[in-house]
Write a protein that holds these residues in place. Structure first.
Motif, PDB file in Angstrom:
ATOM      1  N   VAL A 194     -12.324  18.955   0.810  1.00 49.21           N
ATOM      2  CA  VAL A 194     -13.654  18.715   1.372  1.00 49.21           C
ATOM      3  C   VAL A 194     -14.646  18.612   0.230  1.00 49.21           C
ATOM      4  CG1 VAL A 194     -15.487  19.630   2.826  1.00 49.21           C
ATOM      5  CG2 VAL A 194     -13.087  19.960   3.489  1.00 49.21           C
ATOM      6  N   ARG A 195     -15.373  17.486   0.165  1.00 49.55           N
ATOM      7  CA  ARG A 195     -16.375  17.289  -0.879  1.00 49.55           C
ATOM      8  C   ARG A 195     -17.673  16.823  -0.233  1.00 49.55           C
ATOM      9  NH1 ARG A 195     -13.651  14.835  -6.402  1.00 49.55           N
ATOM     10  NH2 ARG A 195     -12.130  16.507  -6.674  1.00 49.55           N
ATOM     11  N   PRO A 196     -18.549  17.763   0.083  1.00 52.75           N
ATOM     12  CA  PRO A 196     -19.818  17.408   0.738  1.00 52.75           C
ATOM     13  C   PRO A 196     -20.613  16.400  -0.094  1.00 52.75           C
ATOM     14  CG  PRO A 196     -19.462  19.783   0.777  1.00 52.75           C
ATOM     15  CD  PRO A 196     -18.432  19.210  -0.133  1.00 52.75           C
ATOM     16  N   GLY A 197     -21.212  15.436   0.590  1.00 56.43           N
ATOM     17  CA  GLY A 197     -22.036  14.449  -0.089  1.00 56.43           C
ATOM     18  C   GLY A 197     -21.276  13.233  -0.580  1.00 56.43           C
ATOM     19  N   PHE A 198     -19.946  13.241  -0.459  1.00 48.81           N
ATOM     20  CA  PHE A 198     -19.132  12.115  -0.929  1.00 48.81           C
ATOM     21  C   PHE A 198     -18.518  11.371   0.253  1.00 48.81           C
ATOM     22  CE2 PHE A 198     -19.259  14.640  -4.758  1.00 48.81           C
ATOM     23  CZ  PHE A 198     -19.226  13.694  -5.781  1.00 48.81           C
ATOM     24  N   GLN A 199     -18.379  10.071   0.083  1.00 42.54           N
ATOM     25  CA  GLN A 199     -17.543   9.283   0.978  1.00 42.54           C
ATOM     26  C   GLN A 199     -16.156   9.211   0.366  1.00 42.54           C
ATOM     27  OE1 GLN A 199     -19.292   5.568   2.415  1.00 42.54           O
ATOM     28  NE2 GLN A 199     -21.270   6.198   1.560  1.00 42.54           N
ATOM     29  N   SER A 200     -15.160   8.884   1.184  1.00 42.17           N
ATOM     30  CA  SER A 200     -13.806   8.850   0.639  1.00 42.17           C
ATOM     31  C   SER A 200     -12.950   7.805   1.321  1.00 42.17           C
ATOM     32  CB  SER A 200     -13.131  10.216   0.780  1.00 42.17           C
ATOM     33  OG  SER A 200     -12.909  10.525   2.150  1.00 42.17           O
ATOM     34  N   LEU A 201     -11.938   7.354   0.596  1.00 42.77           N
ATOM     35  CA  LEU A 201     -10.912   6.459   1.117  1.00 42.77           C
ATOM     36  C   LEU A 201      -9.558   7.055   0.739  1.00 42.77           C
ATOM     37  CD1 LEU A 201     -12.446   3.056  -0.029  1.00 42.77           C
ATOM     38  CD2 LEU A 201     -12.359   3.930   2.310  1.00 42.77           C
ATOM     39  N   SER A 202      -8.590   6.967   1.633  1.00 42.36           N
ATOM     40  CA  SER A 202      -7.291   7.588   1.398  1.00 42.36           C
ATOM     41  C   SER A 202      -6.201   6.519   1.333  1.00 42.36           C
ATOM     42  CB  SER A 202      -6.961   8.597   2.498  1.00 42.36           C
ATOM     43  OG  SER A 202      -7.907   9.648   2.510  1.00 42.36           O
ATOM     44  N   PHE A 203      -5.304   6.681   0.354  1.00 38.75           N
ATOM     45  CA  PHE A 203      -4.254   5.702   0.120  1.00 38.75           C
ATOM     46  C   PHE A 203      -2.890   6.385   0.025  1.00 38.75           C
ATOM     47  CE2 PHE A 203      -8.084   3.773  -1.430  1.00 38.75           C
ATOM     48  CZ  PHE A 203      -7.945   2.413  -1.172  1.00 38.75           C
ATOM     49  N   GLY A 204      -1.887   5.699   0.521  1.00 39.82           N
ATOM     50  CA  GLY A 204      -0.517   6.069   0.212  1.00 39.82           C
ATOM     51  C   GLY A 204      -0.111   5.322  -1.037  1.00 39.82           C
ATOM     52  N   TYR A 205       0.883   5.832  -1.739  1.00 42.65           N
ATOM     53  CA  TYR A 205       1.337   5.113  -2.930  1.00 42.65           C
ATOM     54  C   TYR A 205       2.851   5.215  -3.070  1.00 42.65           C
ATOM     55  CZ  TYR A 205       1.185   9.734  -5.298  1.00 42.65           C
ATOM     56  OH  TYR A 205       1.364  11.054  -5.653  1.00 42.65           O
ATOM     57  N   VAL A 206       3.388   4.230  -3.807  1.00 41.28           N
ATOM     58  CA  VAL A 206       4.817   4.162  -4.106  1.00 41.28           C
ATOM     59  C   VAL A 206       4.953   4.165  -5.621  1.00 41.28           C
ATOM     60  CG1 VAL A 206       6.943   2.817  -3.880  1.00 41.28           C
ATOM     61  CG2 VAL A 206       5.274   2.849  -2.007  1.00 41.28           C
ATOM     62  N   ASN A 207       5.844   5.018  -6.124  1.00 48.46           N
ATOM     63  CA  ASN A 207       5.978   5.191  -7.563  1.00 48.46           C
ATOM     64  C   ASN A 207       6.952   4.205  -8.210  1.00 48.46           C
ATOM     65  OD1 ASN A 207       4.190   7.315  -7.828  1.00 48.46           O
ATOM     66  ND2 ASN A 207       5.753   8.901  -7.668  1.00 48.46           N
TER      67      ASN A 207
ATOM     68  N   ILE B 295       2.382   5.564 -10.642  1.00 57.18           N
ATOM     69  CA  ILE B 295       2.058   4.847  -9.411  1.00 57.18           C
ATOM     70  C   ILE B 295       2.229   3.338  -9.617  1.00 57.18           C
ATOM     71  CG2 ILE B 295       0.209   4.263  -7.796  1.00 57.18           C
ATOM     72  CD1 ILE B 295      -0.894   7.038  -8.148  1.00 57.18           C
ATOM     73  N   ARG B 296       2.944   2.706  -8.678  1.00 55.93           N
ATOM     74  CA  ARG B 296       3.159   1.259  -8.730  1.00 55.93           C
ATOM     75  C   ARG B 296       2.275   0.526  -7.722  1.00 55.93           C
ATOM     76  NH1 ARG B 296       7.073  -2.273 -10.449  1.00 55.93           N
ATOM     77  NH2 ARG B 296       7.492  -4.141  -9.193  1.00 55.93           N
ATOM     78  N   TRP B 297       2.340   0.929  -6.448  1.00 56.42           N
ATOM     79  CA  TRP B 297       1.575   0.286  -5.382  1.00 56.42           C
ATOM     80  C   TRP B 297       0.743   1.317  -4.639  1.00 56.42           C
ATOM     81  CZ3 TRP B 297       6.924  -1.642  -3.664  1.00 56.42           C
ATOM     82  CH2 TRP B 297       7.282  -2.811  -4.376  1.00 56.42           C
ATOM     83  N   LEU B 298      -0.417   0.871  -4.164  1.00 50.07           N
ATOM     84  CA  LEU B 298      -1.258   1.676  -3.278  1.00 50.07           C
ATOM     85  C   LEU B 298      -1.599   0.855  -2.042  1.00 50.07           C
ATOM     86  CD1 LEU B 298      -2.771   2.161  -6.443  1.00 50.07           C
ATOM     87  CD2 LEU B 298      -3.420   4.160  -5.090  1.00 50.07           C
ATOM     88  N   TYR B 299      -1.771   1.553  -0.916  1.00 52.46           N
ATOM     89  CA  TYR B 299      -2.146   0.874   0.319  1.00 52.46           C
ATOM     90  C   TYR B 299      -2.948   1.858   1.166  1.00 52.46           C
ATOM     91  CZ  TYR B 299       1.875   3.558   1.992  1.00 52.46           C
ATOM     92  OH  TYR B 299       2.752   4.568   2.276  1.00 52.46           O
ATOM     93  N   PRO B 300      -3.894   1.378   1.962  1.00 55.72           N
ATOM     94  CA  PRO B 300      -4.701   2.264   2.791  1.00 55.72           C
ATOM     95  C   PRO B 300      -3.849   2.992   3.820  1.00 55.72           C
ATOM     96  CG  PRO B 300      -5.686   0.083   2.629  1.00 55.72           C
ATOM     97  CD  PRO B 300      -4.316  -0.030   2.074  1.00 55.72           C
TER      98      PRO B 300
ATOM     99  N   MET C  76      -5.271  -4.870   2.730  1.00 58.78           N
ATOM    100  CA  MET C  76      -5.356  -4.800   1.278  1.00 58.78           C
ATOM    101  C   MET C  76      -4.224  -3.937   0.734  1.00 58.78           C
ATOM    102  SD  MET C  76      -8.463  -3.247  -1.031  1.00 58.78           S
ATOM    103  CE  MET C  76      -9.477  -4.709  -0.825  1.00 58.78           C
ATOM    104  N   ALA C  77      -3.755  -4.295  -0.455  1.00 59.72           N
ATOM    105  CA  ALA C  77      -2.782  -3.478  -1.175  1.00 59.72           C
ATOM    106  C   ALA C  77      -2.971  -3.730  -2.660  1.00 59.72           C
ATOM    107  CB  ALA C  77      -1.360  -3.805  -0.752  1.00 59.72           C
ATOM    108  N   ILE C  78      -2.602  -2.741  -3.487  1.00 66.18           N
ATOM    109  CA  ILE C  78      -2.890  -2.792  -4.922  1.00 66.18           C
ATOM    110  C   ILE C  78      -1.625  -2.568  -5.729  1.00 66.18           C
ATOM    111  CG2 ILE C  78      -4.244  -1.782  -6.799  1.00 66.18           C
ATOM    112  CD1 ILE C  78      -6.133  -0.676  -4.585  1.00 66.18           C
ATOM    113  N   PHE C  79      -1.393  -3.432  -6.715  1.00 70.30           N
ATOM    114  CA  PHE C  79      -0.362  -3.244  -7.724  1.00 70.30           C
ATOM    115  C   PHE C  79      -1.068  -2.797  -8.994  1.00 70.30           C
ATOM    116  CE2 PHE C  79       2.097  -5.503 -11.203  1.00 70.30           C
ATOM    117  CZ  PHE C  79       3.062  -4.518 -11.327  1.00 70.30           C
ATOM    118  N   THR C  80      -0.656  -1.680  -9.564  1.00 72.53           N
ATOM    119  CA  THR C  80      -1.386  -1.100 -10.702  1.00 72.53           C
ATOM    120  C   THR C  80      -1.098  -1.783 -12.030  1.00 72.53           C
ATOM    121  OG1 THR C  80       0.325   0.559 -11.153  1.00 72.53           O
ATOM    122  CG2 THR C  80      -1.407   1.146  -9.575  1.00 72.53           C
ATOM    123  N   GLY C  81      -0.145  -2.703 -12.060  1.00 72.58           N
ATOM    124  CA  GLY C  81       0.098  -3.451 -13.286  1.00 72.58           C
ATOM    125  C   GLY C  81       1.245  -2.906 -14.111  1.00 72.58           C
TER     126      GLY C  81
END
Length: 426
Positions: free
Chosen positions: A36-49, A55-60, A125-130
């Motif tokens: 819990v972080r008061p005053g912050f917005q947040s987004l949560s992702f799963g990831y695959v190593n 971390i290799r991939w992230l997805y909401p 959306m999905a992310i590859f970390t490179g």
């Protein structure tokens, strides 16, 4: 915090908060249970190593489909099995069984990912970390409001930024050629990176072996862009000279064999001396990383993406590279099995006609490929502190390839020099 977690945080900081110092935003990531972080917005992702735990991939979290598989072009039964496992897990609403963990990103009304979240629904959306190294960039798969698939390339290093600019330039040039045998992405700049369209056909397939579509696409591109130039005037020759000088001074920063590296450098120098800078050499625009994982087969055409390493190189550079990369990195072939495949290319009717029309020599083009490719990648591998196992496989193949090429050229250099010296510079 573990070393790997620290590295992950630094990479994620560059991806989610581009333009800011990683140290200034590293505390905005939390792994595991969401705090819990008061005053912050947040987004949560799963990831695959990755296999090394990074971390290799992230997805909401909550996404209904494994969109990150758009960032994976795996071939063969292993690739199919891998993709099937992830698709099944998402279909059965059990994606937690295949993810490696969760990460939560906190912010205060900031445009994450350079504002990309404003261009697509969160669940698309999905992310590859490179890939680790000086050319590292993140690749983000997303759908626009019309449902079109795009990939955004976000450079994470100065070197990667130059490559992204090169891809933008090359794709603009390719768009003017009217290619029939090859489909390439459309492109549009965005923020500090580049947006490129998906070229994956509806019925996509792939192959570790060269197919007619590969030859037809390479020949078409070569015919549309071929030039004859004096070797010493070409940028790639200057690049070879620079790399050879650097190789002789560069210490090995990892676990590469000193003996093997020294032998390869000596062989490169011998092969380099076999060429007359005044000879005429045919070049064309090439992809630069023409491999199974950068293309699809479908609809009678080749669909090719990732043009960031594209440059003007000697003819057939792309087909030589395809055989080496797929043979060594995928099939795990020793060079004794790769060389017959290389020289079988010479027997292809399309290649025979193409080379005969231009009085080009297959063996010379192959030797130039070895000289340029090995001097380029060996220097990069020597400088990397963290080196993947595939680099060792490539060194073993390069060692024998150079030895065989030198044995051939020591017997034939005089004949080649006389033949090429007679050709007029275009």
């Amino acid at each position: 915090m573990s070393k790997m977690a620290q590295i992950d945080q630094e990479v994620l900081a560059k991806i989610f908060f581009p333009g800011q110092q990683p140290s200034a935003v590293s505390g905005l990531f939390s792994f595991g249970k969401k705090p819990v972080r008061p005053g912050f917005q947040s987004l949560s992702f799963g990831y695959v190593n990755n296999p090394d735990g990074s971390i290799r991939w992230l997805y909401p979290l909550g996404i209904r489909q494994p969109l990150f598989l758009r960032l994976y072009n795996g071939s063969g039964w292993r690739g199919s099995l891998f993709s099937l496992a992830f698709r099944a897990a998402f279909l059965l609403r059990n994606e937690r069984l295949v993810r490696s963990g969760t990460v939560h990103v906190f912010h205060k009304n900031q445009p994450l990912l350079g504002g990309l979240f404003d261009l697509c629904p969160m669940g698309k959306m999905a992310i590859f970390t490179g890939t680790v190294g000086e050319n590292r960039k993140a690749v983000i798969a997303l759908d626009d409001p019309d449902g079109n698939a795009w990939f955004y390339k976000q450079p994470l290093t100065p070197e990667a930024a130059n490559l992204v600019k090169n891809e933008q330039r090359v794709l603009a040039e390719l768009a003017q050629l009217g290619l029939q045998k090859m489909q390439v992405p459309t492109v549009k700049p965005y923020a500090s990176g580049l947006m490129v369209s998906s070229v994956k056909p509806t019925a996509a397939s792939n192959s570790f072996d060269l197919q007619p579509a590969h030859f037809e696409a390479v020949v078409e591109l070569s015919e549309l862009t071929v030039q004859q130039n004096q070797l010493g005037s070409l940028p790639f020759w200057e690049e070879i000279n620079t790399n050879l000088e650097a190789l002789q001074q560069q210490p090995i920063l990892n676990d590469l064999s000193q003996n093997t590296v020294s032998r390869i450098i000596d062989q490169l120098l011998v092969l380099h001396q076999s060429f007359d800078p005044e000879m005429t050499v045919p070049t064309s625009l090439t992809h630069g990383d023409f491999t199974p994982w950068n293309m699809y087969l479908g609809g009678g055409r080749l669909h090719v993406y990732d043009w960031e390493l594209s440059e003007r190189l000697p003819l057939l550079n792309d087909v030589f590279h395809f055989v080496f990369q797929s043979g060594v990195l995928i099939e795990r072939f020793p060079y004794s099995e790769i060389e017959p495949i290389i020289f079988s290319i010479k027997k292809d009717e399309r290649i025979q006609v193409f080379l005969k029309e231009r009085n080009n020599d297959f063996e010379l083009l192959y030797a130039l490929y070895l000289l340029r490719n090995i001097s380029y990648y060996l220097l990069k591998y020597m400088r990397q502190k963290s080196l993947h196992q595939q680099a060792h496989w490539l060194l073993s193949a390069w060692d024998l390839a150079l030895k065989n090429a030198i044995d051939f050229f020591l017997q034939s250099t005089a004949a080649y020099s006389q033949s090429f010296a007679k050709r007029a510079v275009a």
